[in-house]
Each structure stands twice: as structure tokens, then as C-alpha cells.
Design an enzyme around this catalytic site. Structure first.
Site, mmCIF file in Angstrom:
data_model
loop_
_atom_site.group_PDB
_atom_site.id
_atom_site.type_symbol
_atom_site.label_atom_id
_atom_site.label_comp_id
_atom_site.label_asym_id
_atom_site.label_seq_id
_atom_site.Cartn_x
_atom_site.Cartn_y
_atom_site.Cartn_z
ATOM 1 N N LYS A 119 0.821 -1.211 0.000
ATOM 2 C CA LYS A 119 0.000 0.000 0.000
ATOM 3 C C LYS A 119 0.855 1.262 0.000
ATOM 4 O O LYS A 119 0.375 2.343 -0.370
ATOM 5 C CB LYS A 119 -0.940 0.001 1.207
ATOM 6 C CG LYS A 119 -1.813 -1.253 1.339
ATOM 7 C CD LYS A 119 -2.597 -1.560 0.083
ATOM 8 C CE LYS A 119 -3.603 -2.690 0.267
ATOM 9 N NZ LYS A 119 -2.995 -4.012 0.492
ATOM 10 N N TYR A 165 -12.100 -14.747 3.717
ATOM 11 C CA TYR A 165 -11.062 -13.742 3.947
ATOM 12 C C TYR A 165 -10.534 -13.824 5.377
ATOM 13 O O TYR A 165 -11.305 -13.865 6.340
ATOM 14 C CB TYR A 165 -11.634 -12.341 3.691
ATOM 15 C CG TYR A 165 -10.655 -11.229 3.993
ATOM 16 C CD1 TYR A 165 -9.608 -10.948 3.129
ATOM 17 C CD2 TYR A 165 -10.767 -10.483 5.159
ATOM 18 C CE1 TYR A 165 -8.697 -9.940 3.413
ATOM 19 C CE2 TYR A 165 -9.867 -9.468 5.454
ATOM 20 C CZ TYR A 165 -8.834 -9.210 4.574
ATOM 21 O OH TYR A 165 -7.936 -8.211 4.858
ATOM 22 N N TYR A 191 -2.612 -12.409 3.420
ATOM 23 C CA TYR A 191 -2.344 -12.118 2.012
ATOM 24 C C TYR A 191 -1.201 -12.965 1.453
ATOM 25 O O TYR A 191 -1.421 -13.858 0.638
ATOM 26 C CB TYR A 191 -2.029 -10.627 1.837
ATOM 27 C CG TYR A 191 -3.215 -9.729 2.079
ATOM 28 C CD1 TYR A 191 -4.094 -9.405 1.052
ATOM 29 C CD2 TYR A 191 -3.468 -9.211 3.343
ATOM 30 C CE1 TYR A 191 -5.188 -8.594 1.280
ATOM 31 C CE2 TYR A 191 -4.553 -8.396 3.588
ATOM 32 C CZ TYR A 191 -5.425 -8.091 2.548
ATOM 33 O OH TYR A 191 -6.512 -7.299 2.778
#
Length: 334
Positions: free
Chosen positions: A49, A263, A289
Site C-alpha cells: 500500500k 477472507y 495475504y
């Protein structure tokens, strides 16, 4: 020229390294695997990010914002890094966090949630998993506007046209490193969630007329939904930078077989992948992730998806603080 591509903050002093994973490659008996260390990007504890925020924060400052508002899960890497960027720029930051779909929300949680408090988030709003996070951010923004302040809203994962420019730049960086090392990469494998990283990479390789294929390993959603999400953002990003008509839908490839129950819900394959990379290469992945993305890469290698002569680059998108929220997954059973 599209000047937007040059309007960014700089949070990392140079390119992140690419390292050859020789021991992992030997262990798997497949292609040559390397890793792009975007876990070493700037801002607090690094992660993908940061590249998106270089463009998003520059846009916020250009618009005169005094407060960043963003959203994510309670252990969001994106929220951590957005807050860190706000601190760096002297801006305030408010977070909307989605409570876990399974299990209880723990306000005393470690990992990224601890860092939200340490970095000094102005406000943390925790909402139930079924809430519309964008709508909740709008509520905070309107309250700030009424107080005479200027909020700038950043979507989940920083994944819009502006944020995707960060991974267009990364694709160009990879191409330069490939040229310098005489190692063209046949594939880049990355986790795909909000879609900006994968869309930006594909757009960046297209801009360079590269033959590198990008495979996204889903951390949520089924394959059809994720590919549609990435393609829509890819097309918007392409239009933003003047690549209209140069994008092929088949360039978007997502693998949904490694998500597991949902998730952020652990899988055996993820645990194996995290342990294998730690024990062969001394590199930490995360359970949400990169652990699932590496499980996907390992699964594809074992299935024979790649040739022995292929060069595969795994993009490490960061997130290791989340390891410390689930120590029971990796400690010996007693």
C-alpha cells in the site's frame, strides 16, 4: 504526457530488492522463483500500500486536505500505512474498521490494531462486517466538513485509478531490474484483494509492452467476481493514463482455489507456505495475504503450471504484523 504519473510523494529511497529463492526453488523442484521485497517499502513496517499512497497522498495534499479517511479490516495493512503516511505529512487520520466475520472483535488486539493506537489515529470507528464501509466513511467526512475541515477519502486498499499508478511504477521498476540482471520474468504472482496491485501491474507491463503475465491469488471472492473487479479497475486505470484500447480482458488471471473458508480465515496450505518460506529462506510472510498467495504459487508449481525454465517472481506485499495475532497457528502443539 500524463503529469499525474509524476505527481507523487516518495516514501522509499530506491527500488525494493529482488532476491533469488534458491532453496525454495530446489525444495519445490519447479521453476526458478524470485521474490520482490515490497515488504521493505517505506512507512511503518512496509507493504504494497506504500506505493499506492505515494500517489494518493500527493493527490490529497494537492487538493488541500487536512485529514485522510480510509477503511479496512481490523488488522488492515492499508489502514496502518495510510495512518503512517498521514503522520509523515502532518495530516490527521480517521479509520473505519470492519469487525471480523467470525469471532469477536478485540479492542486490545495486537498486530496492526496495536499500531493504529501507537501511531495516533484521531478516530477509529469499528462497524459490523455487513456495513457499507464507503457509506460509513462518508458519514465521517460530512462531519468533518461541517466542522470546517477538508477530508480526503481513500477506498479499501487504496485501490482506485490514482492508487493503481503505484503498481504501474512497480512494473516499470521490475522491468528495469530484469534488464539489469538479464533475467526476464515470465510470471509475477501476487495476492489479489481490492485489485489495485494486480491492475496496476498489468497496466504497467502493458505500457512497457512486456510479455510478463500476472497471476493474482485471491484472498477473498470467487474467480469470476475477482477477475471482473480487477478488469474494471484495470480499464479505468488504462483510460486514466492513455492506454485505452490496449488492454485485453484475458490478461486478468485470478486463482480462487486457495482462499479457503473466507477472507482472513487460516488454511492448512497457508500455514505450510508461511513455514516453508521461513525455514528455507528466512523470510516472513503473513497469514492473510502473502501466506495464501504463496500457498497458491506452491500449488501451481506442484500442478505443473510452470515450466522448469520459467522465471517466476513472487511479489511480497508485506503484512507480517498480522503474524503476531495468530501465534497458535505456528507454535508447537502442546
Amino acid at each position: 504526457m500524463k503529469p499525474i504519473r509524476y505527481e507523487r510523494k516518495i516514501y522509499t529511497p530506491g527500488p525494493t530488492p529482488i532476491e533469488r529463492l534458491s532453496r525454495l526453488s530446489k525444495e519445490l523442484g519447479g521453476p526458478t522463483i524470485s521474490i520482490k521485497r515490497d515488504d521493505l517499502l517505506g512507512l511503518t513496517a512496509g507493504g504494497n500500500k506504500t506505493r499506492k499512497l505515494e500517489y494518493l497522498v500527493a493527490d490529497a495534499i494537492r487538493q488541500g486536505a487536512d485529514t485522510l479517511i480510509t477503511c479496512g479490516a481490523v488488522q488492515s495493512n492499508h489502514c496502518r500505512l495510510t495512518l503512517a503516511a498521514a503522520v509523515r505529512e502532518g495530516l490527521r487520520c480517521q479509520l473505519v474498521l470492519s469487525a471480523p466475520e467470525t469471532g469477536d472483535y478485540n479492542p486490545q488486539a495486537s498486530g496492526n490494531h496495536l499500531l493504529f493506537h501507537l501511531l495516533g489515529a484521531e478516530k477509529i470507528e469499528v462497524v459490523s462486517a455487513d456495513k457499507d464501509l464507503l457509506a460509513e466513511m462518508d458519514v465521517l467526512a460530512e462531519s468533518l466538513r461541517k466542522a470546517g475541515r477538508k477530508p480526503y477519502l481513500i477506498p479499501v486498499g487504496g485501490s482506485n485509478e490514482v492508487g493503481s499508478l503505484g503498481y504501474m511504477a512497480c512494473a516499470e521498476e521490475i522491468e528495469q531490474q530484469a534488464w539489469e540482471s538479464c533475467t526476464p520474468y515470465d510470471y509475477v504472482v501476487t495476492a489479489t484483494g481490492s485489485g489495485g496491485t494486480q491492475a496496476g501491474l498489468i497496466a504497467g507491463f502493458a505500457a512497457r509492452q512486456s510479455g510478463t503475465k500476472v497471476i493474482g491469488v485471491n484472498v477473498s471472492r470467487d474467480r469470476a467476481a475477482q477477475e471482473a473487479k480487477v478488469l474494471e479497475l484495470l480499464q479505468r486505470t488504462a483510460a486514466w493514463v492513455g492506454l485505452e484500447g490496449q488492454i485485453q480482458p484475458e490478461w486478468v488471471q485470478c486463482e480462487d482455489r486457495f482462499v479457503g473458508p473466507g477472507y482472513a480465515i487460516p488454511t492448512e496450505e497457508m500455514v505450510e507456505a508461511v513455514q516453508l518460506v521461513a525455514r528455507t529462506e528466512g523470510i516472513l510472510l503473513d497469514p492473510v495475504y502473502t501466506g495464501k498467495a504463496m500457498a497458491g504459487l506452491i500449488g501451481l508449481v506442484r500442478e505443473g503450471r510452470f515450466g522448469r525454465d520459467d522465471h517466476v517472481l513472487f511479489l511480497h506485499t508485506g503484512g507480517s504484523p498480522a503474524l503476531y495475532t495468530v501465534p497458535e497457528l505456528f507454535l508447537p502443539k502442546v
